[in-house]
Design a protein around this motif. Structure first.
Motif, short mmCIF file in Angstrom:
data_model
loop_
_atom_site.label_atom_id
_atom_site.label_comp_id
_atom_site.label_asym_id
_atom_site.label_seq_id
_atom_site.Cartn_x
_atom_site.Cartn_y
_atom_site.Cartn_z
N PHE A 1 46.77 -11.59 46.41
CA PHE A 1 47.28 -12.14 45.15
C PHE A 1 47.95 -13.49 45.40
CE2 PHE A 1 50.61 -12.31 41.84
CZ PHE A 1 49.85 -12.10 40.71
N VAL B 1 45.31 -16.22 46.37
CA VAL B 1 44.56 -16.71 45.22
C VAL B 1 45.40 -17.73 44.45
CG1 VAL B 1 43.65 -16.05 42.95
CG2 VAL B 1 43.03 -14.74 44.98
N HIS B 2 46.66 -17.40 44.22
CA HIS B 2 47.51 -18.31 43.46
C HIS B 2 47.77 -19.62 44.22
CE1 HIS B 2 48.15 -14.77 40.95
NE2 HIS B 2 48.27 -15.67 40.00
N VAL C 1 37.25 -20.62 36.18
CA VAL C 1 37.82 -19.67 37.15
C VAL C 1 39.08 -19.04 36.57
CG1 VAL C 1 38.94 -19.48 39.41
CG2 VAL C 1 36.83 -20.80 39.17
N LEU C 2 39.94 -19.88 35.98
CA LEU C 2 41.19 -19.36 35.43
C LEU C 2 40.96 -18.43 34.24
CD1 LEU C 2 43.61 -22.39 35.64
CD2 LEU C 2 43.76 -20.24 36.88
N ALA D 1 41.70 -10.97 33.89
CA ALA D 1 41.96 -9.82 34.77
C ALA D 1 43.45 -9.53 34.85
CB ALA D 1 41.40 -10.09 36.16
N GLU D 2 44.26 -10.56 34.97
CA GLU D 2 45.71 -10.33 35.04
C GLU D 2 46.23 -9.76 33.71
OE1 GLU D 2 47.45 -13.48 38.28
OE2 GLU D 2 47.43 -14.09 36.18
N HIS E 1 50.21 -19.00 31.46
CA HIS E 1 48.75 -18.99 31.35
C HIS E 1 48.30 -19.82 30.16
CE1 HIS E 1 47.91 -14.98 33.68
NE2 HIS E 1 48.44 -15.92 34.44
N LEU F 1 44.64 -21.69 43.68
CA LEU F 1 44.58 -22.24 42.32
C LEU F 1 45.54 -23.42 42.17
CD1 LEU F 1 44.38 -18.91 40.28
CD2 LEU F 1 42.52 -20.56 40.69
N CYS G 1 38.59 -16.26 33.86
CA CYS G 1 38.32 -14.93 34.45
C CYS G 1 39.58 -14.36 35.10
CB CYS G 1 37.21 -15.02 35.48
SG CYS G 1 35.61 -15.44 34.78
N HIS G 2 40.27 -15.20 35.84
CA HIS G 2 41.47 -14.77 36.55
C HIS G 2 42.54 -14.29 35.56
CE1 HIS G 2 44.49 -14.77 39.73
NE2 HIS G 2 45.28 -15.42 38.90
N HIS G 3 42.79 -15.09 34.54
CA HIS G 3 43.81 -14.72 33.56
C HIS G 3 43.42 -13.47 32.78
CE1 HIS G 3 45.65 -19.03 33.39
NE2 HIS G 3 45.92 -18.39 34.51
#
Length: 95
Positions: free
Chosen positions: A13, A16-17, A49-50, A56-57, A83, A20, A52-54
């Motif tokens: 985690f 990844v951050h 990318v964000l 999921a979060e 976000h 980014l 998808c990432h956001h």
């Protein structure tokens, strides 16, 4: 890794951050250097990318954290606001 004993998921985690944030810094440098074409291209990719990432979060991670520790709601509200701000900034840059 610096003698820190954290679960692999937490380290992933954090990694990844960090990646980014590094990409956002690359975009910022491109803007500062006047390379708007590069900045727009990288911002478009980072935006995808964000998204998808956001997602999921927001739909998996944050609800799981709230279920496990209800007091975390204040933190997740702040993260969700971040976000939104980041998504808006990237959308403006792409435009």
């Amino acid at each position: 890794m610096l003698g820190v004993d954290l679960p692999a998921a937490v380290l992933g985690f954090a990694g990844v951050h960090m990646a980014l944030r590094a990409e956002a810094a690359t975009i910022e440098r491109a803007v500062e250097n006047g390379d708007l074409l590069l900045a727009r291209r990288r911002a478009a990719l980072l935006g995808r990318v964000l998204a998808c990432h956001h997602h999921a979060e927001d739909t998996l991670l944050f609800p799981a954290l709230v279920a496990r520790q209800p007091g975390v709601v204040v933190s997740t509200d702040a993260l969700e606001a971040q976000h939104t701000a980041l998504d808006d900034a990237l959308a403006a840059l792409r435009g």
